[in-house]
Design a protein around this motif. Structure first.
Motif, short mmCIF file in Angstrom:
data_model
loop_
_atom_site.label_atom_id
_atom_site.label_comp_id
_atom_site.label_asym_id
_atom_site.label_seq_id
_atom_site.Cartn_x
_atom_site.Cartn_y
_atom_site.Cartn_z
N VAL A 9 0.84 -1.20 0.00
CA VAL A 9 0.00 0.00 0.00
C VAL A 9 0.87 1.25 0.00
O VAL A 9 0.64 2.21 -0.74
N GLN A 10 1.90 1.25 0.85
CA GLN A 10 2.81 2.39 0.93
C GLN A 10 3.51 2.61 -0.40
O GLN A 10 3.69 3.75 -0.85
N SER A 11 3.93 1.50 -1.05
CA SER A 11 4.61 1.60 -2.33
C SER A 11 3.69 2.18 -3.40
O SER A 11 4.08 3.05 -4.17
N ARG A 12 2.44 1.70 -3.43
CA ARG A 12 1.48 2.20 -4.42
C ARG A 12 1.19 3.68 -4.22
O ARG A 12 1.07 4.45 -5.17
N ARG A 13 1.07 4.08 -2.95
CA ARG A 13 0.79 5.50 -2.66
C ARG A 13 1.95 6.38 -3.11
O ARG A 13 1.74 7.51 -3.57
N HIS A 14 3.15 5.86 -2.98
CA HIS A 14 4.32 6.62 -3.43
C HIS A 14 4.27 6.81 -4.95
O HIS A 14 4.58 7.90 -5.46
N VAL A 15 3.89 5.75 -5.69
CA VAL A 15 3.79 5.83 -7.15
C VAL A 15 2.72 6.85 -7.54
O VAL A 15 2.93 7.68 -8.44
N ILE A 16 1.56 6.82 -6.87
CA ILE A 16 0.48 7.75 -7.18
C ILE A 16 0.94 9.19 -6.98
O ILE A 16 0.66 10.07 -7.79
N LYS A 17 1.68 9.41 -5.90
CA LYS A 17 2.19 10.76 -5.63
C LYS A 17 3.14 11.20 -6.73
O LYS A 17 3.08 12.36 -7.19
N GLN A 18 4.02 10.29 -7.18
CA GLN A 18 4.95 10.62 -8.27
C GLN A 18 4.18 11.00 -9.54
O GLN A 18 4.51 11.98 -10.22
N VAL A 19 3.16 10.19 -9.87
CA VAL A 19 2.38 10.42 -11.09
C VAL A 19 1.71 11.80 -11.02
O VAL A 19 1.76 12.59 -11.99
N GLN A 20 1.08 12.10 -9.92
CA GLN A 20 0.36 13.37 -9.80
C GLN A 20 1.31 14.56 -9.86
O GLN A 20 0.98 15.60 -10.43
N GLU A 21 2.50 14.40 -9.30
CA GLU A 21 3.49 15.48 -9.38
C GLU A 21 3.93 15.69 -10.83
O GLU A 21 4.11 16.82 -11.28
N LEU A 22 4.11 14.60 -11.59
CA LEU A 22 4.50 14.70 -12.99
C LEU A 22 3.42 15.40 -13.81
O LEU A 22 3.70 16.28 -14.63
N SER A 51 1.73 11.34 -22.13
CA SER A 51 0.87 10.19 -22.37
C SER A 51 1.05 9.23 -21.21
O SER A 51 1.99 9.35 -20.41
N VAL A 52 0.12 8.29 -21.08
CA VAL A 52 0.23 7.29 -20.01
C VAL A 52 1.54 6.53 -20.14
O VAL A 52 2.21 6.24 -19.14
N LYS A 53 1.94 6.22 -21.37
CA LYS A 53 3.19 5.48 -21.58
C LYS A 53 4.40 6.29 -21.10
O LYS A 53 5.32 5.75 -20.47
N MET A 54 4.41 7.59 -21.41
CA MET A 54 5.53 8.42 -20.98
C MET A 54 5.64 8.47 -19.46
O MET A 54 6.73 8.38 -18.90
N ILE A 55 4.50 8.59 -18.80
CA ILE A 55 4.50 8.62 -17.32
C ILE A 55 4.94 7.26 -16.78
O ILE A 55 5.73 7.18 -15.83
#
Length: 542
Positions: free
Chosen positions: A435-448, A458-462
């Protein structure tokens, strides 16, 4: 607020000051008046005065005499002298008496207010220092409580710590215990009316019981009191003088425990169950704690009694049997709680299997089976609570008493249950980390996305930037946020477009380019789909 006392035998002076000075602006809440030094002292005995303004020449007791008496009885009070005499000797005497100021009559209001303001500032500075000191003292004591409890858990659970390091930590945490000398231990379970209390109330009772222990037993013993790792209170007792160690026997310890329990019953209207050990070396502490804990549990939850355990049997000074030897693997470092806490799951499984393999070769009594059950379940309970869970949340059977009796009857059933529980704890820990790992990924995506809304993302670039497959990234983003990643990217662009249309004069084609769209018509279509109107229509209505 500040309370001030005006003292002068010429009452018109104090009346005038009371009526003409804007006391509220100065922060003064109460103005008291006295016509003599004797009357002033009587008022101060009944009121919390902060500042005294007094005339020097008064019949009976002079202002200087009054200040001297105030300094003796209320050293925190600020004193200001008010007089028509400019004689240097008066000023000199005032300085010797630590007067805050010296004002000549007739009084100038501005000068008087300035003098009183300075005295008020001095009083408040002292209050702030006092408050700061006590906050620091409270914080230090709170930190000490936590540190002392952590150290207690370490020594009770058998974590390796050298005598020198233990001695240094005891000294640092202001615990007057000496590891080289014997100490007795009391395990305490709150009973009676305590049993129905919520956790917050129990924490208060722990504090109150600890205070009673230190007050009642602290006269003869050095006391180390705290909550142990298995939800019972633990108290170490050590004689204050080495010469008295020989007098720390069964009778004196049991008498001390009885007195302690009587005070808890009298003042807290609750009761206690206690297990008491005779003095033992600190090196045997883990073994003694394990045996004492088993005795406390076996005493039964409804019984209010004091048990004194046999230390010779506890420390193995009598001939031991095969069953006891088979269980010794449980208590060899690293112990099970330590393996679980450090996530050494394979080592924990190996330790359990080694114990159960040894148990299969001997005749295990019901009491030894119960000891094994307690040791294993206590370790599981400890690590589950460290992870923020209750055991029944991980295993619905939890520590059901019916199940416990069934497990005690069959070591093989106990083995299966223990290994299953170990697997569930490991799975729970892995789920938490996932869960912690997934939340970290979500935070990275939103920052990008929020940082690069003007890029042709694009989704692929992210996905490439967070090192995940696009399909897997989209799946976990949807699962964690409830919104598709593509939808989120479009929404962020549309919200940016809304801001630019409303707060800038940029042309539609400029906004199109800034948001990373190639075609203004396509941008207009996406905007209308999102907001129900074209960009031009939105701008026209704002």
């Amino acid at each position: 607020m500040i309370d001030i006392l005006l003292v002068d035998d010429e009452t018109y002076v104090t009346e005038s000051l009371e009526l003409t000075i804007p006391w509220g602006e100065l922060g003064v809440s109460t103005v008291l008046r006295a016509a003599s030094g004797k009357e002033a002292l009587a008022i101060m005995e009944e009121n919390a005065v902060d500042i005294v303004v007094t005339d020097i020449r008064m019949p009976g007791m002079t202002g200087l005499d009054l200040i001297a008496e105030v300094n003796r009885r209320w050293p925190h009070v600020r004193c200001i002298l008010l007089t028509g005499h400019s004689d240097f000797d008066y000023a000199k005497k005032a300085i010797q008496l630590h007067a805050a100021d010296y004002i000549l009559k007739p009084v100038n209001d501005d000068e008087f207010m300035s003098s009183v303001s300075a005295a008020i500032t001095s009083v408040r500075d002292e209050w702030d220092e006092f408050d700061k000191y006590h906050r620091l003292l409270y914080s230090r004591k709170s930190d000490y409580k936590i540190l002392r409890e952590i150290l207690m858990h370490d020594v009770l659970l058998g974590r390796e710590i050298t005598p020198k390091a233990l001695r240094e930590q005891l000294k640092e945490y202001e615990l007057h215990m000496e590891p080289e000398r014997p100490a007795a231990m009391m395990l305490i379970r709150l009973a009676g009316r305590f049993s129905g209390m919520d956790q917050q109330s129990l924490d208060l009772m722990d504090f109150a019981v600890g205070n009673i222990a230190e007050e009642v037993l602290g006269e003869h013993y050095n006391v180390w009191f705290g909550r142990g790792p298995h939800d019972c209170l633990v108290m170490f007792l050590q004689n204050q003088e080495p010469a008295e160690d020989s007098r720390m026997d069964h009778v004196t310890l049991k008498g001390a425990a009885e007195t302690f329990r009587e005070h808890v019953v009298r003042f807290l209207q609750g009761d206690l169950s206690m297990v008491i050990t005779p003095p033992f070396p600190f090196s045997d502490l883990t073994t003694v704690y394990r045996k004492s804990l088993g005795s406390l549990v076996l005493s039964g939850p409804g019984e209010h009694q004091i048990l004194y355990i046999d230390m010779e049997q506890t420390l193995g000074k009598r001939p031991d049997n095969d069953a006891a030897r088979a269980l010794e693997e449980l208590y060899k470092p690293p112990v099970l709680p330590q393996l679980l806490e450090t996530k050494q799951w394979d080592a924990a499984a190996l330790k359990l299997n080694t114990v159960f393999d040894g148990v299969e070769k001997v005749c295990l009594s019901r009491e030894h089976a119960y000891e094994m059950y307690l040791s294993v379940t206590n370790a599981f309970m400890y690590i589950a609570h460290k992870q923020g869970h209750l055991v029944h949340e991980i295993d619905h059977a939890g520590f059901d008493l019916v199940l416990a009796h069934q497990l005690i009857q069959s070591p093989e059933k106990l083995r299966r249950w223990a290994m299953d529980m170990l697997a569930k704890l490991q799975e729970e820990q892995s789920d938490q980390e996932g869960v912690q790992s997934r939340r970290h990924v979500i935070k990275q995506v939103q920052e990008l996305v929020t940082r690069d809304t003007g890029q042709d993302l694009s989704v692929k670039m992210i996905a490439d930037k967070v090192y995940l497959h696009p399909v897997y990234l989209s799946k976990i983003y949807k699962a964690e946020t409830g919104e598709g990643l593509g939808d989120y990217m479009i929404r962020m662009r549309m919200e940016r477009a809304l801001y630019l249309l409303k707060h800038t004069n940029k042309k539609i084609y400029e906004i199109t380019s800034e948001l990373g769209y190639q075609n203004p018509q396509y941008f207009s279509k996406m905007f209308k789909k999102h907001y129900g109107m074209t960009p031009n229509e939105f701008r026209d209505q704002t």
